[in-house]
Design a protein around this motif. Structure first.
Motif, mmCIF file in Angstrom:
data_model
loop_
_atom_site.group_PDB
_atom_site.id
_atom_site.type_symbol
_atom_site.label_atom_id
_atom_site.label_comp_id
_atom_site.label_asym_id
_atom_site.label_seq_id
_atom_site.Cartn_x
_atom_site.Cartn_y
_atom_site.Cartn_z
ATOM 1 N N TYR A 132 27.784 8.059 28.961
ATOM 2 C CA TYR A 132 28.420 7.670 30.221
ATOM 3 C C TYR A 132 29.114 8.846 30.904
ATOM 4 O O TYR A 132 28.966 9.050 32.109
ATOM 5 C CB TYR A 132 29.417 6.532 29.980
ATOM 6 C CG TYR A 132 30.303 6.275 31.176
ATOM 7 C CD1 TYR A 132 29.759 5.858 32.382
ATOM 8 C CD2 TYR A 132 31.687 6.482 31.103
ATOM 9 C CE1 TYR A 132 30.556 5.630 33.484
ATOM 10 C CE2 TYR A 132 32.490 6.265 32.203
ATOM 11 C CZ TYR A 132 31.919 5.838 33.391
ATOM 12 O OH TYR A 132 32.715 5.631 34.483
ATOM 13 N N LYS A 133 29.872 9.628 30.151
ATOM 14 C CA LYS A 133 30.601 10.752 30.734
ATOM 15 C C LYS A 133 29.645 11.726 31.415
ATOM 16 O O LYS A 133 29.906 12.206 32.525
ATOM 17 C CB LYS A 133 31.398 11.483 29.660
ATOM 18 C CG LYS A 133 32.144 12.716 30.170
ATOM 19 C CD LYS A 133 32.818 13.474 29.044
ATOM 20 C CE LYS A 133 33.574 14.696 29.578
ATOM 21 N NZ LYS A 133 32.657 15.644 30.250
ATOM 22 N N LEU A 192 28.288 10.223 34.672
ATOM 23 C CA LEU A 192 29.288 10.236 35.737
ATOM 24 C C LEU A 192 29.424 11.636 36.330
ATOM 25 O O LEU A 192 29.449 11.801 37.566
ATOM 26 C CB LEU A 192 30.631 9.757 35.188
ATOM 27 C CG LEU A 192 31.765 9.636 36.201
ATOM 28 C CD1 LEU A 192 31.447 8.573 37.241
ATOM 29 C CD2 LEU A 192 33.071 9.293 35.488
ATOM 30 N N ASP A 193 29.497 12.642 35.477
ATOM 31 C CA ASP A 193 29.621 14.022 35.965
ATOM 32 C C ASP A 193 28.382 14.427 36.755
ATOM 33 O O ASP A 193 28.482 15.109 37.795
ATOM 34 C CB ASP A 193 29.822 14.984 34.793
ATOM 35 C CG ASP A 193 31.211 14.877 34.177
ATOM 36 O OD1 ASP A 193 32.097 14.278 34.821
ATOM 37 O OD2 ASP A 193 31.394 15.378 33.049
ATOM 38 N N LYS A 200 28.473 12.805 40.185
ATOM 39 C CA LYS A 200 29.443 13.488 41.056
ATOM 40 C C LYS A 200 28.847 14.767 41.636
ATOM 41 O O LYS A 200 29.100 15.110 42.796
ATOM 42 C CB LYS A 200 30.719 13.806 40.271
ATOM 43 C CG LYS A 200 31.572 12.587 39.968
ATOM 44 C CD LYS A 200 32.808 12.973 39.157
ATOM 45 C CE LYS A 200 33.682 11.765 38.867
ATOM 46 N NZ LYS A 200 34.867 12.121 38.040
ATOM 47 N N PRO A 229 34.378 1.877 32.886
ATOM 48 C CA PRO A 229 35.699 1.954 33.523
ATOM 49 C C PRO A 229 35.605 1.824 35.039
ATOM 50 O O PRO A 229 34.928 2.625 35.695
ATOM 51 C CB PRO A 229 36.196 3.352 33.121
ATOM 52 C CG PRO A 229 35.404 3.725 31.913
ATOM 53 C CD PRO A 229 34.058 3.089 32.105
ATOM 54 N N ASP A 287 37.775 2.328 37.406
ATOM 55 C CA ASP A 287 38.403 3.394 38.188
ATOM 56 C C ASP A 287 37.441 4.544 38.445
ATOM 57 O O ASP A 287 37.415 5.115 39.544
ATOM 58 C CB ASP A 287 39.652 3.917 37.469
ATOM 59 C CG ASP A 287 40.797 2.908 37.474
ATOM 60 O OD1 ASP A 287 40.720 1.934 38.253
ATOM 61 O OD2 ASP A 287 41.741 3.095 36.691
ATOM 62 N N ASP A 288 36.637 4.884 37.437
ATOM 63 C CA ASP A 288 35.661 5.957 37.602
ATOM 64 C C ASP A 288 34.641 5.602 38.670
ATOM 65 O O ASP A 288 34.257 6.434 39.492
ATOM 66 C CB ASP A 288 34.923 6.210 36.285
ATOM 67 C CG ASP A 288 35.798 6.882 35.247
ATOM 68 O OD1 ASP A 288 36.845 7.432 35.628
ATOM 69 O OD2 ASP A 288 35.436 6.855 34.066
ATOM 70 N N LEU A 289 34.203 4.358 38.661
ATOM 71 C CA LEU A 289 33.175 3.923 39.606
ATOM 72 C C LEU A 289 33.709 3.880 41.028
ATOM 73 O O LEU A 289 32.999 4.198 41.985
ATOM 74 C CB LEU A 289 32.635 2.549 39.193
ATOM 75 C CG LEU A 289 32.062 2.465 37.771
ATOM 76 C CD1 LEU A 289 31.524 1.072 37.497
ATOM 77 C CD2 LEU A 289 30.968 3.503 37.563
ATOM 78 N N GLU A 317 36.022 5.812 42.199
ATOM 79 C CA GLU A 317 36.119 7.210 42.633
ATOM 80 C C GLU A 317 34.771 7.740 43.098
ATOM 81 O O GLU A 317 34.681 8.451 44.113
ATOM 82 C CB GLU A 317 36.634 8.071 41.483
ATOM 83 C CG GLU A 317 36.754 9.546 41.834
ATOM 84 C CD GLU A 317 37.136 10.404 40.636
ATOM 85 O OE1 GLU A 317 37.100 11.640 40.790
ATOM 86 O OE2 GLU A 317 37.449 9.843 39.574
ATOM 87 N N LEU A 318 33.708 7.408 42.395
ATOM 88 C CA LEU A 318 32.375 7.871 42.768
ATOM 89 C C LEU A 318 31.902 7.190 44.048
ATOM 90 O O LEU A 318 31.363 7.833 44.948
ATOM 91 C CB LEU A 318 31.384 7.595 41.627
ATOM 92 C CG LEU A 318 29.941 8.041 41.848
ATOM 93 C CD1 LEU A 318 29.860 9.544 42.096
ATOM 94 C CD2 LEU A 318 29.094 7.671 40.635
#
Length: 232
Positions: free
Chosen positions: A12-13, A16-17, A20, A40, A42-44, A46-47
């Protein structure tokens, strides 16, 4: 611009990176995350512009972990087979491996002409020549970056084609590379090449086909050492 990632909680990390990095240079990107784990929120947020696809694992039951060939690769690698089915509302989608880093505008890739093919991709590193020779085909792509033309693939029952023919790969004497081998084996007549700058493997051999660092649009950090992602 529809961008797809398929992953489990372990990747996942990286996904996400990678997303981005795509968003940085391609503001119109919409992301589809194929993942059955909870992510999470919050991560989604933000993206932005992300949709989670909860696919049915049973559709891939015949593709088992032992087919992957590498300890760092999970059964999730086969989920990309489901992309056209679950994104049937779209005209096309760009699949990216989680260990990719976008370094620029990729609209040229996304808007490329399929010319009656299913997939647009990049030729693999030097080992791909051996795979192509084994198959008796002209070239062999790295499946980490693939542009799919969805209506055509669905209309011609691409998933049924995979399930009908993929087991022929098991008789090949050279390395079996999971989804990548299957895609090249089943669809080699339906794949169009685009410049390796859109899927350039970090620190891997491209004898006679090297791409200058400043020209690379998508770096791909293959192998188990993902620390190299920081160097791209």
């Amino acid at each position: 611009m529809n961008i797809v990632y398929c992953f489990d909680e372990n990747y996942y990390k990286y996904a996400l990176d990678s997303a981005k990095s795509v968003k940085k240079y391609n503001k119109n990107a919409k992301f589809y995350f194929f993942c059955i784990s909870e992510l999470p929120k919050d991560d989604l947020i933000e993206l932005g512009n992300v949709e989670i696809i909860k696919y049915d694992e049973s559709e891939l039951a015949e593709f088992t972990k032992d087919l992957c060939g590498y300890k760092h690769v999970s059964k999730t690698c086969f989920v990309r087979f489901l992309v056209p089915k679950y994104l049937s509302f779209a005209d096309k989608a760009l699949y990216l491996d989680c260990d990719t880093v976008c370094k620029g505008d990729i609209s040229e890739l996304y808007n490329a002409d399929f010319e009656n093919n299913y997939i647009i991709g990049c030729r693999g590193i030097d080992y791909a020549n051996k795979q192509a020779e084994e198959f008796g085909i002209e070239y062999y792509i790295n499946s980490g970056v693939m542009l799919f033309i969805i209506p055509k693939m669905n209309n011609e029952k691409y998933l049924a084609q995979i399930k009908k023919s993929w087991r022929g790969c098991l008789g090949l004497p050279r390395v079996f590379s999971a989804d990548e081998t299957i895609i090249n084996y089943v669809f080699h007549k339906k794949i169009k090449l685009i410049s390796e700058k859109y899927n350039y493997c970090y620190n891997r051999p491209y004898t006679g086909r090297e791409v200058a660092k400043e020209d690379v649009k998508i770096w791909h950090v293959t192998g188990s050492n993902k620390d190299n992602l920081k160097l791209c």
